[in-house]
Design an enzyme around this catalytic site. Structure first.
Site, PDB file in Angstrom:
ATOM      1  N   GLY A   1      21.496  37.215  29.831  1.00  0.00           N
ATOM      2  CA  GLY A   1      20.820  38.481  30.045  1.00  0.00           C
ATOM      3  C   GLY A   1      19.431  38.518  29.434  1.00  0.00           C
ATOM      4  O   GLY A   1      19.130  37.801  28.478  1.00  0.00           O
TER       5      GLY A   1
ATOM      6  N   HIS B   1      22.279  39.989  33.555  1.00  0.00           N
ATOM      7  CA  HIS B   1      21.688  41.323  33.642  1.00  0.00           C
ATOM      8  C   HIS B   1      20.303  41.407  33.012  1.00  0.00           C
ATOM      9  O   HIS B   1      20.006  40.757  32.021  1.00  0.00           O
ATOM     10  CB  HIS B   1      22.614  42.346  32.976  1.00  0.00           C
ATOM     11  CG  HIS B   1      22.921  42.030  31.530  1.00  0.00           C
ATOM     12  ND1 HIS B   1      22.078  42.378  30.508  1.00  0.00           N
ATOM     13  CD2 HIS B   1      23.980  41.414  30.967  1.00  0.00           C
ATOM     14  CE1 HIS B   1      22.610  41.995  29.354  1.00  0.00           C
ATOM     15  NE2 HIS B   1      23.763  41.396  29.601  1.00  0.00           N
ATOM     16  N   ASP B   2      19.451  42.204  33.652  1.00  0.00           N
ATOM     17  CA  ASP B   2      18.099  42.504  33.170  1.00  0.00           C
ATOM     18  C   ASP B   2      17.179  41.296  33.145  1.00  0.00           C
ATOM     19  O   ASP B   2      16.088  41.360  32.575  1.00  0.00           O
ATOM     20  CB  ASP B   2      18.138  43.135  31.770  1.00  0.00           C
ATOM     21  CG  ASP B   2      18.986  44.387  31.717  1.00  0.00           C
ATOM     22  OD1 ASP B   2      18.576  45.404  32.305  1.00  0.00           O
ATOM     23  OD2 ASP B   2      20.080  44.352  31.114  1.00  0.00           O
TER      24      ASP B   2
END
Length: 271
Positions: free
Chosen positions: A139, A121-122
């Site tokens: 992430g 994520h991100d």
């Protein structure tokens, strides 16, 4: 007409260009937008909140736009954004963003992700990146243009991998990898200049020589890093933009926590 296999399950709200090919038993959920020329293989899963550009290839069993693997995630409508001309081999997993960071995971153009690769994520992948089999990207990671990661490399969250860097297989990457360098090991450390990679990408000999001299002074010289920076940036040296970028990246890493520049940008405590 879109070439959709009759066994595929497509949410009514999905926006799919008529030129897209979708293989058997693939599922596409709500708020998924798929641009022209994409080829999607069998048994893929596109969950939601995902935007995909043009001419990408997704081989069998890819898992795309799934929720982030973050215990604080509360089902917010974060996104995954994918550019053009990427290839995602079998069992690649691509997670959406979180509210803790940019709220989106971004993958640029012309990237090649081999089987079982994971993007957390991100994270932001720029362009022309190669990730070999089973590379695991945590992430909030940034990977810059033309970086190459060998098989089963593990990248710690909040790490930056610099442009044209090469990471050897099975490396444990817990700190930033400077641009133009080769890193490997447990934990990964800078071993040499990625001279062959730079030559293959058309860097002129004088630029490669300048980066080689910078590498030797910073990592093999008998002066401090600060002294090396000062010497390389002196007016009489007239450093090329690549050497300047290398030094700027190293200064960013130095200013971050735990050898990771992006730690200094965090708005939440580390996990």
């Amino acid at each position: 007409m879109t070439n959709i296999h009759p066994t595929a399950i497509i949410d009514k709200s999905a926006e799919i260009d008529q030129s897209v090919t979708i293989g058997p038993y693939t599922t596409i959920g709500p708020d998924v937008r798929i641009g022209a020329g994409n080829i999607i293989g069998p048994y893929c899963h596109f969950e939601s909140h995902t935007t995909i550009g043009r001419n990408n290839k997704f081989l069998a069993y890819c898992s795309v736009g799934t929720p982030p693997q973050d215990v604080g995630y509360k089902n917010e409508p974060t996104r995954l954004i994918i550019g053009d001309n990427n290839t995602f081999k079998e069992f690649v997993t691509l997670n959406r963003g979180t509210m803790k960071d940019r709220q989106e995971t971004v993958i640029g153009n012309n990237n090649y992700l081999m089987a079982y690769a994971h993007v957390g994520h991100d994270s932001v992948l720029s362009n022309n990146i190669i990730m070999a089999n089973a590379v695991q990207v945590g992430g909030h990671v940034h990977i810059e243009d033309y970086a190459a990661l060998g098989g089963m490399v593990g990248v710690h969250h909040l790490v930056t991998v610099g442009a044209h860097a090469f990471i050897g297989g099975i490396a444990r990457v817990i700190q930033d990898v400077p641009p133009y360098m080769i890193a490997e090991g447990h934990p990964a450390k800078v071993r040499a200049l990625n001279a062959i990679g730079l030559e293959r990408r058309g860097f002129p000999p004088e630029i490669i020589s300048a980066l080689e001299a910078a590498y030797k002074l910073i990592w093999r010289g008998k002066i401090t890093t600060a002294e090396a920076f000062q010497k390389l940036l002196s007016p009489e040296k007239n450093p090329c933009k690549e050497v300047q970028y290398l030094i700027k990246s190293l200064q960013n890493t130095r200013d971050g926590k735990h050898g990771r520049y992006r730690e200094s940008l965090r708005k939440v405590p580390a996990r």
